[in-house]
Design an enzyme around this catalytic site. Structure first.
Site, PDB file in Angstrom:
ATOM      1  N   ASP A 282     -14.555 -10.456   9.713  1.00 53.34           N
ATOM      2  CA  ASP A 282     -14.163 -11.474   8.739  1.00 53.34           C
ATOM      3  C   ASP A 282     -12.949 -12.289   9.180  1.00 53.34           C
ATOM      4  O   ASP A 282     -12.162 -12.745   8.345  1.00 53.34           O
ATOM      5  CB  ASP A 282     -13.909 -10.831   7.354  1.00 53.34           C
ATOM      6  CG  ASP A 282     -15.090 -10.020   6.890  1.00 53.34           C
ATOM      7  OD1 ASP A 282     -16.230 -10.458   7.125  1.00 53.34           O
ATOM      8  OD2 ASP A 282     -14.886  -8.928   6.303  1.00 53.34           O
ATOM      9  N   GLU A 283     -12.807 -12.479  10.463  1.00 53.20           N
ATOM     10  CA  GLU A 283     -11.662 -13.228  10.999  1.00 53.20           C
ATOM     11  C   GLU A 283     -11.825 -14.731  10.784  1.00 53.20           C
ATOM     12  O   GLU A 283     -10.860 -15.490  10.971  1.00 53.20           O
ATOM     13  CB  GLU A 283     -11.518 -12.960  12.519  1.00 53.20           C
ATOM     14  CG  GLU A 283     -11.165 -11.529  12.901  1.00 53.20           C
ATOM     15  CD  GLU A 283     -12.395 -10.650  13.070  1.00 53.20           C
ATOM     16  OE1 GLU A 283     -13.510 -11.115  12.767  1.00 53.20           O
ATOM     17  OE2 GLU A 283     -12.236  -9.492  13.491  1.00 53.20           O
TER      18      GLU A 283
ATOM     19  N   LYS B  52     -15.060 -16.180  11.934  1.00 52.46           N
ATOM     20  CA  LYS B  52     -15.959 -16.547  13.039  1.00 52.46           C
ATOM     21  C   LYS B  52     -16.884 -17.690  12.620  1.00 52.46           C
ATOM     22  O   LYS B  52     -17.122 -18.623  13.383  1.00 52.46           O
ATOM     23  CB  LYS B  52     -16.795 -15.320  13.472  1.00 52.46           C
ATOM     24  CG  LYS B  52     -15.944 -14.164  13.980  1.00 52.46           C
ATOM     25  CD  LYS B  52     -16.766 -12.952  14.325  1.00 52.46           C
ATOM     26  CE  LYS B  52     -17.330 -12.220  13.121  1.00 52.46           C
ATOM     27  NZ  LYS B  52     -16.339 -11.554  12.264  1.00 52.46           N
TER      28      LYS B  52
ATOM     29  N   LYS C 152     -16.490 -20.099  10.427  1.00 45.56           N
ATOM     30  CA  LYS C 152     -15.822 -21.415  10.423  1.00 45.56           C
ATOM     31  C   LYS C 152     -15.679 -21.942  11.844  1.00 45.56           C
ATOM     32  O   LYS C 152     -15.939 -23.117  12.110  1.00 45.56           O
ATOM     33  CB  LYS C 152     -14.446 -21.299   9.752  1.00 45.56           C
ATOM     34  CG  LYS C 152     -13.490 -22.299  10.342  1.00 45.56           C
ATOM     35  CD  LYS C 152     -12.467 -22.950   9.521  1.00 45.56           C
ATOM     36  CE  LYS C 152     -11.781 -24.018  10.393  1.00 45.56           C
ATOM     37  NZ  LYS C 152     -10.674 -24.672   9.774  1.00 45.56           N
TER      38      LYS C 152
ATOM     39  N   ASN D 283     -25.698  -7.339   7.997  1.00 48.85           N
ATOM     40  CA  ASN D 283     -24.395  -6.778   7.588  1.00 48.85           C
ATOM     41  C   ASN D 283     -23.309  -7.842   7.729  1.00 48.85           C
ATOM     42  O   ASN D 283     -22.256  -7.731   7.123  1.00 48.85           O
ATOM     43  CB  ASN D 283     -24.033  -5.520   8.406  1.00 48.85           C
ATOM     44  CG  ASN D 283     -24.241  -5.674   9.911  1.00 48.85           C
ATOM     45  OD1 ASN D 283     -24.845  -6.637  10.371  1.00 48.85           O
ATOM     46  ND2 ASN D 283     -23.759  -4.711  10.671  1.00 48.85           N
TER      47      ASN D 283
ATOM     48  N   GLY E 248     -21.470 -11.510   7.282  1.00 46.46           N
ATOM     49  CA  GLY E 248     -21.378 -12.556   6.266  1.00 46.46           C
ATOM     50  C   GLY E 248     -20.431 -13.594   6.801  1.00 46.46           C
ATOM     51  O   GLY E 248     -19.231 -13.354   6.890  1.00 46.46           O
ATOM     52  N   HIS E 249     -20.974 -14.711   7.260  1.00 51.50           N
ATOM     53  CA  HIS E 249     -20.144 -15.751   7.860  1.00 51.50           C
ATOM     54  C   HIS E 249     -20.135 -16.968   6.935  1.00 51.50           C
ATOM     55  O   HIS E 249     -21.170 -17.602   6.736  1.00 51.50           O
ATOM     56  CB  HIS E 249     -20.672 -16.119   9.253  1.00 51.50           C
ATOM     57  CG  HIS E 249     -20.623 -14.972  10.234  1.00 51.50           C
ATOM     58  ND1 HIS E 249     -21.072 -15.063  11.522  1.00 51.50           N
ATOM     59  CD2 HIS E 249     -20.151 -13.704  10.108  1.00 51.50           C
ATOM     60  CE1 HIS E 249     -20.887 -13.899  12.140  1.00 51.50           C
ATOM     61  NE2 HIS E 249     -20.345 -13.060  11.294  1.00 51.50           N
TER      62      HIS E 249
ATOM     63  N   GLN F  31     -19.569  -8.864  13.180  1.00 45.74           N
ATOM     64  CA  GLN F  31     -18.647  -7.729  13.117  1.00 45.74           C
ATOM     65  C   GLN F  31     -17.457  -8.013  14.048  1.00 45.74           C
ATOM     66  O   GLN F  31     -17.077  -9.158  14.183  1.00 45.74           O
ATOM     67  CB  GLN F  31     -19.341  -6.396  13.462  1.00 45.74           C
ATOM     68  CG  GLN F  31     -20.320  -5.918  12.393  1.00 45.74           C
ATOM     69  CD  GLN F  31     -21.626  -6.680  12.385  1.00 45.74           C
ATOM     70  OE1 GLN F  31     -22.320  -6.737  13.382  1.00 45.74           O
ATOM     71  NE2 GLN F  31     -21.985  -7.280  11.274  1.00 45.74           N
TER      72      GLN F  31
ATOM     73  N   ASP G 236      -2.514 -20.739   6.876  1.00 44.60           N
ATOM     74  CA  ASP G 236      -2.093 -21.205   5.546  1.00 44.60           C
ATOM     75  C   ASP G 236      -1.951 -20.087   4.526  1.00 44.60           C
ATOM     76  O   ASP G 236      -1.182 -20.200   3.578  1.00 44.60           O
ATOM     77  CB  ASP G 236      -3.110 -22.243   5.023  1.00 44.60           C
ATOM     78  CG  ASP G 236      -4.523 -21.665   4.990  1.00 44.60           C
ATOM     79  OD1 ASP G 236      -5.036 -21.300   6.070  1.00 44.60           O
ATOM     80  OD2 ASP G 236      -5.102 -21.556   3.889  1.00 44.60           O
TER      81      ASP G 236
ATOM     82  N   GLY H 283      -7.241 -23.818   7.040  1.00 41.42           N
ATOM     83  CA  GLY H 283      -8.013 -23.895   5.802  1.00 41.42           C
ATOM     84  C   GLY H 283      -9.471 -23.648   6.131  1.00 41.42           C
ATOM     85  O   GLY H 283      -9.864 -23.688   7.302  1.00 41.42           O
TER      86      GLY H 283
END
Ligand code: GDP
Ligand code: IMO
Ligand code: MG
Length: 446
Positions: free
Chosen positions: A12-13, A15, A17, A37, A39-40, A223, A335, A417
């Site tokens: 969840d870094e 990726k 975006k 598994n 979620g982007h 992941q 941000d 953002g």
């Protein structure tokens, strides 16, 4: 040109975006491991997309997307997502979406087994996404999995379901659940496979031909490094190899054809599910965790589970840089820290009074280690949407430089953002070599 994008922390870094932002400069976007598994999240204007199985490049109408052989694909989830994307105005067809004939299928009994496995572990559960990922990879390694190509033969599909279900049902029944029925599974899956047929492709060959034709390929990791089954905080990991080596295997691309590796690094850390997290904000820092969770919207993209929040861990991120060979870093969510008076960064660990600089192998060690922090001054002003490094407050620049020095890798991109244009693209020789775009002055020059 083939570039891999990899999460440096526990997922969840951001990726999604970054892939969406960079997709414009590529012809093909491919996933190489994991399944739904992931979620982007991607925001384009007032439209929000959450990609689970499909590469984030799918949003760009002129890009071809590939689901590589290293993935595990739930056909039901696949078409749910295809339908969802279609309803959101994205044109999806077999010309621009290719599914590897060698990818493995997630079956309904894999999901049932994910549940029973978590139940059996009780307090020691992994906190999986319950999508059946682990059990599908177990079947793959156990040489009994069902590949997409196997399922194209109705007879083979039926036979494999019957054979595998016999064993799965023994465990399912042991945990007091109703056994699943092979005919019901077959009747559910077979029509989905028929619908999948036109998308099926020898993707490794496809990618090889594309490379020869000078197409640019972006490999989208799901992941992250510390969830890697070999290199992560085992056993609290996923069952695939998100790290750079996994990209070669999971897309079927020779390692020396990969041009570069871009690490996606958040300005702080989060983790979903169980497992060691040395810099977690707990006890006296719970309020801080709440603040970050609110500001960073740190809830699972798909499951909505609240993410555990923690300070930036330079030891873990250095480890990720070393393992993956990051050529450059995309630093996300600057941000989110705008409101903080002080920001802590973990620069080393202390175990039984001894300082260590490297990430230890034993997961047990991580629960007894004491992070050693340096505290930096916050900038306490708004950086949302800033697009030039020179326009950042001095303390934000200092923080970015400190992280880059700590990890030992140049930062090529800073995200301010969730939107595409809320990004600072810096001139760093690596990214410039890749993208050949006119870009902003480098960190060192500002
Ligand atoms: P992924 O799994 O690595 O693709 O990350 P997720 O999409 O699960 O989670 C990242 C979240 O942060 C998403 O909601 C993004 O829209 C959001 N995001 C990405 N970059 C930024 C950023 O620079 N600032 C803020 N505020 N949000 C961001
Ligand atoms: P993206 O691609 C964060 C975590 C789960 C669990 C562990 C194993 O959005 O960064 P699994 O269902 O894979 O067997 O669960 O891995 N996990 C993730 N955490 N982001 C993800 O993906 C994740 N995918 C799996 O929470 O701890
Ligand atoms: Mg995610």
């Amino acid at each position: 040109m083939i570039i891999v994008i990899i999460g440096a922390q526990w997922g969840d870094e951001g990726k999604g975006k970054v892939v969406d932002l960079l997709a414009d400069r590529f012809d093909i976007v491919a996933r190489y491991q994991g399944g739904h598994n992931a979620g982007h999240s991607v925001y384009v204007g007032d439209r929000a997309f959450v990609l689970r199985l499909l590469p984030s490049g799918i949003i760009h109408a002129d890009k071809t997307c590939v689901l590589g052989n290293g993935m595990v694909i739930d056909p039901k989830a696949f078409f749910e997502e295809v339908d969802q994307m279609t309803a959101q105005g994205i044109d999806i067809n077999p010309d621009r979406l290719k599914v590897s004939a060698r990818a493995h299928l997630i079956m309904p009994y894999h999901q049932a087994l994910d549940h029973t496995s978590e139940e059996r572990l009780g307090n020691e559960k992994i906190g999986t996404t319950l999508r059946g990922i682990g059990p599908a990879y177990e079947d793959k390694a156990g040489r009994r999995g069902i590949r997409v190509s196997d399922a194209l033969s109705a007879e083979t599909l039926r036979m494999r379901i019957e054979r595998n279900l016999e064993e799965a049902n023994r465990i399912i029944v042991l945990y007091g659940q109703q056994p699943l029925r092979a005919d019901e599974i077959y009747n559910e899956i077979a029509p989905l496979i028929e619908r999948l047929r036109p998308f099926v492709c020898e993707t490794s060959h496809f990618l090889s031909e594309a490379r020869k034709a000078k197409k640019k390929i972006l490999l989208e990791g799901a992941q992250a490094t510390l969830l890697d089954v070999d290199h992560g905080t085992y056993p609290y990991v996923t069952s695939s190899n998100p790290t750079a080596g996994g990209a070669s295997v999971g897309a079927g691309i020779p390692p020396h054809h990969i041009t570069g590796v871009l690490g996606i690094v958040r300005t702080y850390a989060t983790r979903v599910g169980e497992g060691p997290f040395p810099t977690e904000m707990i006890d006296a820092e719970e309020e801080m965790a709440d603040l970050i969770r609110q500001r960073g919207n740190e809830y699972g993209s798909v499951t909505r589970r609240p993410r555990r929040c923690g300070w930036f861990d330079a030891v873990a991120t250095r480890y990720a840089a070393e393992l993956n060979g990051f050529d450059s870093i995309a630093l996300t969510k600057l941000d989110v820290l705008d409101a903080l008076k002080e920001i802590k960064v973990c620069t080393g660990y202390e175990v039984e009074g001894k300082r260590i600089e490297t990430f230890p192998a034993v997961s047990h060690d991580l629960s007894i280690i004491k992070p050693v922090y340096e505290t930096l001054a916050g900038w306490e002003s708004d950086t949302v949407g800033v697009t030039e490094f020179g326009r950042l407050p001095q303390k934000a620049k200092d923080y970015v430089r400190f992280l880059s020095d700590q990890v030992g890798v140049e930062i090529g991109l800073i995200s301010t953002g969730p939107e595409r244009d809320q990004t600072i693209i810096l001139r760093d020789s690596v990214m410039e070599g890749w993208f050949l775009d006119p870009i902003a002055p480098a960190v060192a020059e500002s």
